[in-house]
Design an enzyme around this catalytic site. Structure first.
Site, mmCIF file in Angstrom:
data_model
loop_
_atom_site.group_PDB
_atom_site.id
_atom_site.type_symbol
_atom_site.label_atom_id
_atom_site.label_comp_id
_atom_site.label_asym_id
_atom_site.label_seq_id
_atom_site.Cartn_x
_atom_site.Cartn_y
_atom_site.Cartn_z
ATOM 1 N N TYR A 48 0.833 -1.203 0.000
ATOM 2 C CA TYR A 48 0.000 0.000 0.000
ATOM 3 C C TYR A 48 0.870 1.256 0.000
ATOM 4 C CZ TYR A 48 -4.168 -2.816 1.029
ATOM 5 O OH TYR A 48 -5.200 -3.720 0.982
ATOM 6 N N SER A 211 -14.075 -4.197 -0.187
ATOM 7 C CA SER A 211 -14.955 -3.475 -1.117
ATOM 8 C C SER A 211 -16.430 -3.696 -0.766
ATOM 9 C CB SER A 211 -14.696 -3.905 -2.568
ATOM 10 O OG SER A 211 -15.311 -3.003 -3.478
ATOM 11 N N PRO A 212 -16.839 -3.421 0.480
ATOM 12 C CA PRO A 212 -18.221 -3.659 0.880
ATOM 13 C C PRO A 212 -19.231 -2.791 0.143
ATOM 14 C CG PRO A 212 -17.062 -2.424 2.570
ATOM 15 C CD PRO A 212 -16.021 -2.876 1.587
ATOM 16 N N GLY A 215 -16.833 -0.502 -4.648
ATOM 17 C CA GLY A 215 -16.225 0.651 -5.296
ATOM 18 C C GLY A 215 -17.107 1.886 -5.314
ATOM 19 N N GLY A 219 -23.026 2.923 -2.516
ATOM 20 C CA GLY A 219 -22.981 4.053 -1.593
ATOM 21 C C GLY A 219 -23.801 5.244 -2.042
#
Length: 327
Positions: A48, A211-212, A215, A219
């Protein structure tokens, strides 16, 4: 966490945005807010930061630990190994990636240095290494456990049969085996229910969905699109998905449904995952403190049975196996 005695929060703080999108000071603020709210499970990875900055996210977590105040002792720290950590991307050196005993040894020491800690609570295989036998992997991990450098091992992006092979090999060696699987899983992407989640449940692994919100698709993507924020709120993959009329129809039905119940789409998507068998907690990757606050509200939500049924109608799962693929 799975079959272990380790206690972790129902939400996992994902740190992937720390560095690339969120500066160090704001990242520290988010981590403090998460810990104050009772989120004790933090997830990162050696790669990361990405590109020439890979490793930067672990450094930011490490500088936060260095501020003291019991931050490290109160945190269950998870990081990952697999990705290539060669300093020069144009001249990748052998054994700087994947899961050979050599790379595992080097990678864990490098992560410990960046994180400024003497141990990693959950050390995860970021991907399947198709060329390294599990016997070698477990030999390397057992040494790390004996040295006190790691406590538990987990997987990420592994198929059900990979989980089975990993834990059968571990059992044969007398090793503890995998205790968690981090997989792509959300309302819009439920293929993990076919074999990954049953395998995890069968072997006592906690499931940690990444990735709940798919992306950003779950949401409130269409509402934000209408408000002019779509490009900032969804990933490129999800924005492309919205070009498909069938996908738009599903997402619109989803947004209409949650609006009827007076709820927020992203919070419902997280709350739904918390109802799923085997799920320890989804990974939320906030870029801001406000995004973290929204995720925290999901833990308090109790979704009505009627709403759960309607969600299954909009986003049906594959069904039980082997029926889902056998007939």
């Amino acid at each position: 966490l799975g079959r272990t005695g380790l206690k972790v929060s129902r939400l996992v703080l994902g740190t992937m945005n720390f560095g690339p999108q969120t500066n160090e000071a704001d990242s520290h603020t988010i981590m403090d807010a998460a810990l104050d709210a009772g989120v004790n499970f933090f997830d990162t990875a050696n790669v990361y930061g990405w590109g020439e900055n890979k490793g930067r996210t672990e450094e930011i977590v490490g500088s936060w630990f260095a501020k003291g105040g019991g931050r490290r002792d109160r945190t269950v720290l998870a990081t990952k190994v697999y990705g290539n950590m060669s300093a020069d991307a144009d001249h990748v050196w052998p054994n700087d990636d994947k899961l050979s005993a050599l790379n595992i040894r080097r990678a864990v020491d490098a992560s410990l240095k960046r994180l400024g800690t003497d141990h990693i609570d959950l050390y995860q295989f970021h991907h399947v290494d198709r060329s390294t036998p599990w016997d070698e992997i477990w030999q390397a991990m057992d040494v790390l456990v004996q040295q006190g450098k790691i406590l538990y091992a987990g997987s990420s992006n592994h198929a059900g049969w990979h989980i089975a092979r990993a834990n059968e090999t571990a059992a044969r060696r007398g090793s503890y085996g995998l205790v968690s699987e981090q997989c792509l899983y959300n309302l819009a992407e439920r293929r993990a229910e076919m074999e990954v989640i049953p395998a995890a449940e069968g072997y006592g692994l906690g499931v940690i969905p990444w990735s709940p919100l798919h992306g950003g698709l779950l949401g409130g993507a269409l509402r934000k699109e209408r408000e002019g924020g779509g490009t900032r709120s969804t990933s490129g993959r999800s924005a492309d998905a919205l070009a498909d009329p069938a996908v738009r129809t599903k997402i619109q039905a989803y947004e209409d449904l949650v609006a009827k119940h007076g709820l927020e789409p992203g919070e419902v998507a997280l709350a739904w995952l918390l109802t799923r068998p085997g799920v320890t907690g989804p990974i939320v990757g906030p870029r801001t403190a406000d995004q973290l606050a929204s995720a925290l509200r999901a833990v308090e939500l109790t979704l009505p049975t009627e709403l759960l049924g309607s969600l299954d109608e909009i986003f049906p799962g594959p069904g039980p196996t082997p029926e889902a693929f056998a007939w």
